[in-house]
Design a protein around this motif. Structure first.
Motif, PDB file in Angstrom:
ATOM      1  N   ILE A 120      -3.740 -20.159  -2.903  1.00 45.29           N
ATOM      2  CA  ILE A 120      -2.139 -19.324  -2.591  1.00 45.29           C
ATOM      3  C   ILE A 120      -1.469 -18.258  -3.083  1.00 45.29           C
ATOM      4  O   ILE A 120      -1.249 -16.705  -2.633  1.00 45.29           O
ATOM      5  N   GLY A 121      -2.361 -17.762  -4.591  1.00 48.35           N
ATOM      6  CA  GLY A 121      -2.310 -15.770  -4.572  1.00 48.35           C
ATOM      7  C   GLY A 121      -3.229 -15.210  -3.563  1.00 48.35           C
ATOM      8  O   GLY A 121      -3.076 -14.197  -3.605  1.00 48.35           O
ATOM      9  N   ASN A 122      -4.661 -16.369  -3.858  1.00 47.38           N
ATOM     10  CA  ASN A 122      -5.720 -15.125  -2.600  1.00 47.38           C
ATOM     11  C   ASN A 122      -5.199 -15.036  -0.878  1.00 47.38           C
ATOM     12  O   ASN A 122      -5.824 -14.081  -0.820  1.00 47.38           O
ATOM     13  N   LEU A 123      -3.846 -15.945  -1.194  1.00 39.34           N
ATOM     14  CA  LEU A 123      -3.597 -15.428   0.568  1.00 39.34           C
ATOM     15  C   LEU A 123      -2.205 -14.491   0.160  1.00 39.34           C
ATOM     16  O   LEU A 123      -2.507 -13.543   1.575  1.00 39.34           O
ATOM     17  N   GLY A 124      -1.809 -14.030  -1.005  1.00 39.32           N
ATOM     18  CA  GLY A 124      -0.910 -13.270  -0.420  1.00 39.32           C
ATOM     19  C   GLY A 124      -1.578 -12.254  -0.868  1.00 39.32           C
ATOM     20  O   GLY A 124      -1.309 -11.363  -0.275  1.00 39.32           O
ATOM     21  N   TRP A 125      -2.709 -12.058  -1.459  1.00 36.25           N
ATOM     22  CA  TRP A 125      -3.352 -10.536  -1.308  1.00 36.25           C
ATOM     23  C   TRP A 125      -3.971 -10.310  -0.108  1.00 36.25           C
ATOM     24  O   TRP A 125      -4.160  -9.352   0.078  1.00 36.25           O
ATOM     25  N   LEU A 128      -2.285 -11.344   2.350  1.00 33.94           N
ATOM     26  CA  LEU A 128      -1.466 -10.501   3.590  1.00 33.94           C
ATOM     27  C   LEU A 128      -0.943  -9.152   2.940  1.00 33.94           C
ATOM     28  O   LEU A 128      -0.285  -8.030   3.386  1.00 33.94           O
ATOM     29  N   GLY A 129      -1.312  -9.131   1.494  1.00 31.28           N
ATOM     30  CA  GLY A 129      -0.820  -7.565   1.157  1.00 31.28           C
ATOM     31  C   GLY A 129      -2.131  -6.369   1.601  1.00 31.28           C
ATOM     32  O   GLY A 129      -1.560  -5.468   2.138  1.00 31.28           O
TER      33      GLY A 129
END
Length: 139
Positions: free
Chosen positions: A80-85, A87-88
Motif C-alpha cells: 500500500i505504501g508503494n502505491l502511495g509512493w 501516486l506521490g
C-alpha cells in the motif's frame, strides 16, 4: 497459479529487491543531494528527506526479507505504501508546483514505475500464498 508466486521465498526475494532499490535510491539522494537537485530541478529538501526515509525503509524491508516466515501484514502495508509512493511521484510530476528538468521527470517516473512493479509483485505473492487461495486436495 505460477509456481514462482507460490514459492516460500518469493515474498522475501521481492522484499530484498525492494530494500536494495530503496538503499540505492536513498544513498544517491543523500550523498548527492545538491548536485542531484541541480540536475533534476527537484528541491534539495525533498531529495534529502525522502532519501533519509528510503534508507530507514530499506533497513525495515531488509528485516522483512530476512524472516523465515514472511510478515504478511507488514508486506501488505508496504505494498500500500508503494502505491502511495508511486501516486506521490505522479502528483509531483503533474501537480505543476515543481518544475523538474527532463532528468527530474525521469527520476520521478522511474521511481513510480519501480514501486508500482514492486507493489504488484508483493500483492501477487500475498494472494498466491494466502491460505484461502490454496486449492483443496480431494481424496
Amino acid at each position: 497459479m505460477s509456481p514462482i508466486l507460490t514459492s516460500p521465498r518469493f515474498l522475501s526475494r521481492v522484499m530484498a529487491l525492494d530494500a536494495a532499490s530503496c538503499l540505492l535510491t536513498g544513498a544517491i539522494q543523500c550523498a548527492a543531494t545538491a548536485p542531484l537537485s541541480a540536475l533534476t530541478g527537484l528541491p534539495s529538501a525533498l531529495l534529502g528527506y525522502s532519501g533519509l526515509f528510503l534508507l530507514v525503509y530499506a533497513a525495515a524491508a531488509a528485516w522483512m526479507a530476512s524472516r523465515a516466515v514472511s510478515p504478511r501484514v507488514l508486506i501488505a502495508l508496504v505494498a500500500i505504501g508503494n502505491l502511495g509512493w508511486a501516486l506521490g511521484c505522479l502528483v509531483l510530476l503533474a501537480g505543476g508546483r515543481l518544475q523538474p528538468t527532463a532528468l527530474g521527470a525521469a527520476w520521478l517516473g522511474l521511481q513510480a514505475v519501480v514501486v508500482l512493479a514492486l507493489a504488484a509483485a508483493q500483492w501477487a505473492g500475498l494472494r498466491a500464498t494466502s491460505p484461502r487461495c490454496r486449492p483443496v486436495m480431494q481424496a
